[in-house]
Design an enzyme around this catalytic site. Structure first.
Site, PDB file in Angstrom:
ATOM      1  N   HIS A 194       0.826  -1.212   0.000  1.00  0.00           N
ATOM      2  CA  HIS A 194       0.000   0.000   0.000  1.00  0.00           C
ATOM      3  C   HIS A 194       0.864   1.268   0.000  1.00  0.00           C
ATOM      4  CE1 HIS A 194      -3.402  -2.646   0.961  1.00  0.00           C
ATOM      5  NE2 HIS A 194      -2.604  -3.185   1.858  1.00  0.00           N
ATOM      6  N   SER A 215      13.559  21.886 -16.355  1.00  0.00           N
ATOM      7  CA  SER A 215      12.367  22.712 -16.495  1.00  0.00           C
ATOM      8  C   SER A 215      12.721  23.981 -17.263  1.00  0.00           C
ATOM      9  CB  SER A 215      11.829  23.081 -15.107  1.00  0.00           C
ATOM     10  OG  SER A 215      10.924  24.157 -15.184  1.00  0.00           O
ATOM     11  N   LYS A 241      15.246  22.025 -11.247  1.00  0.00           N
ATOM     12  CA  LYS A 241      14.519  20.786 -11.495  1.00  0.00           C
ATOM     13  C   LYS A 241      15.345  19.752 -12.268  1.00  0.00           C
ATOM     14  CE  LYS A 241      10.814  19.900 -10.756  1.00  0.00           C
ATOM     15  NZ  LYS A 241       9.607  20.222 -11.527  1.00  0.00           N
ATOM     16  N   GLU A 291       8.512   8.732 -16.964  1.00  0.00           N
ATOM     17  CA  GLU A 291       7.107   9.108 -17.130  1.00  0.00           C
ATOM     18  C   GLU A 291       6.588   8.695 -18.506  1.00  0.00           C
ATOM     19  OE1 GLU A 291       7.359  12.964 -14.124  1.00  0.00           O
ATOM     20  OE2 GLU A 291       7.327  13.278 -16.284  1.00  0.00           O
TER      21      GLU A 291
END
Length: 465
Positions: A155, A276, A282, A289
């Site tokens: 979980h 970024s 970043k 992704e």
């Protein structure tokens, strides 16, 4: 060449031709189409349907087309309806009347069915090779992290201690199953549809067994109507790639989570990250992704091909032209995904200290406390209740289980003794989980060894080494 001029008085409208044409997609089958055409011509000559002279011209013409395409000399023409007509048109231009004889005892229906099987067979073998390379990369990473203790999760909550080697080897098992599925799927490709023609075979005295053997099949297909309308192998291939991509997506999701500033378990190399446009600090896991997104795309392709086929009556229907969009897209995205994943895992940095730090949090040794009490003679449910009460006390007092003194423990149960602290040491906990398939370093070494043996046996059986 206007294919339909004998039957039609008017040409197909430009818009209808554009809608009907598939060459912008199926040109990728050119190698397989030429391979099948050469064998078909060889069979026609063997059976006395065309002359030796015509066969020689056809073979040489097809070889020259293949060479010109591969060398970039010959470009595909959007004027042709599909790759099959393009090759035939080019052949007739080059060798004249003999080129018109190639399509004897053949239809584009069995022609495209053959091309697709040859394509899938080739790409299945290539997919297996890619996954074998990915397995090597995962196993190498596991060997480097046999003693890297980290929290295991259920979980997404800290559950029990494991090692990063055990964690990453879970993906090795998934991918091993994918390899076996791909290998098993080759059996469904092992019958040649060539000679089924449009749907009802032919009156010519052809030899389907000959063309099947020449093309590497063990037999011809049994029913000519099924042969030209069957796309089960397309579904199966896309399904396996989608399942494998789902496994990649799960791994990518963990990499995204574990590389976040909150976790800091791993660092993805700069080569597989991006920044970024506005935030200079970043470092984004864009490749991971995209691996997740590619899995969604392959899932969509699976649903797409199933939907196309669900209401097509026997035998061939133009709907089947759409199968190649899903097929090619699935393989091409699968291929680049595996290559990216291999690169990411090969350059991954594992933060062993951070993993160990987090493994000490979250009362990860609570289960082992309960097990300790059971081994001292308590019933498991009583041990479970006592341990839960201890964890509640520890939370209220901001203590780890290791920081609670023995006197306090004895307030919960008199069976606690000095040996308890060794029992909840993380290294000890892992070593005690010495069960086949478990996370102890010795068992993970065993898992790696058995996985390597299975991969080696697979390669030997399939003549891959």
């Amino acid at each position: 060449m206007d294919l339909y001029k004998g039957r039609f008085n008017n040409k197909t409208s430009n818009l209808a031709h554009e809608f009907n044409s598939s060459i912008t997609v199926d040109y990728k089958l050119y190698k397989y189409d030429i391979m099948g055409s050469k064998v078909h011509a060889k069979m026609l000559e063997k059976c006395g349907i065309i002359s030796k002279s015509d066969y020689k011209k056809i073979k040489e013409g097809l070889d020259s087309i293949l060479e010109d395409i591969q060398n970039g000399v010959l470009e595909f023409s959007i004027e042709s309806e599909d790759i099959h007509m393009f090759v035939e048109e080019q052949l007739t231009k080059r060798i004249g009347e003999a080129g018109k004889k190639l399509h004897t005892a053949r239809s584009r229906n069995d022609q495209v069915a053959l091309d697709i099987k040859l394509y899938i067979r080739d790409k299945t073998k290539k997919s297996i090779g890619l996954l074998l390379e990915l397995e090597k990369t995962i196993i190498r990473l596991a060997k480097d992290n046999l003693n890297t203790i980290m929290p295991g999760y259920t979980h997404l909550q800290i559950a029990q201690p494991v090692t990063y080697a055990h964690n990453i080897m879970a993906y090795a098992q998934m991918i091993l199953r994918d390899i076996k599925r791909l290998d098993d799927s080759l059996k469904s490709l092992d019958a040649s549809p060539l000679g089924s023609c449009a749907l009802a075979a032919t009156t010519y005295p052809i030899d389907r067994e000959f063309t099947a053997r020449e093309l590497g099949f063990t037999k011809p297909t049994l029913n000519s109507m099924d042969s030209v309308s069957d796309r089960d192998h397309v579904i199966e291939f896309i399904n396996i790639l989608a399942m494998s991509s789902m496994h990649f997506s799960r791994l990518a999701e963990e990499m995204i989570i574990y590389s976040s500033q909150e976790f800091r378990f791993i660092e993805i190399a700069d080569e597989y990250s991006s920044g970024s446009s506005i935030m200079p600090q970043k470092k984004n896991p864009d490749m991971a992704e995209l691996i997740r997104a590619k899995a969604a795309r392959l899932n969509s392709n699976l649903i797409g091909i199933l939907t196309v086929l669900k209401a097509t009556p026997l035998s061939y229907n133009k709907d089947l032209q759409e199968d190649k969009y899903y097929l090619f897209d699935s393989f091409e995205n699968f291929e680049i995904t595996v290559k990216i994943l291999i690169g990411m895992l090969s350059t991954l940095k594992v933060n062993k200290n951070r993993m160990l730090e987090m493994a000490h949090k979250g009362y990860i040794n609570a289960t082992d406390t309960a097990d300790y009490l059971v081994k001292k003679g308590l019933a498991f449910r009583d041990a479970y209740y006592i341990t839960g009460s201890i964890v509640n006390y520890a939370i209220e007092n901001d203590l780890s289980l290791n920081e609670i003194n023995l006197e306090t423990y004895k307030n919960f149960s008199e069976v606690f003794d000095e040996d308890y602290y060794q029992y909840i040491d993380l290294k000890f906990i892992l070593e005690e989980r010495d069960v086949f398939g478990g996370p102890s370093p010795n068992r993970v070494k065993e898992q790696i060894k058995l996985t390597e043996q299975e991969l080696k046996a697979f390669k030997i059986h399939n003549h891959l080494e």
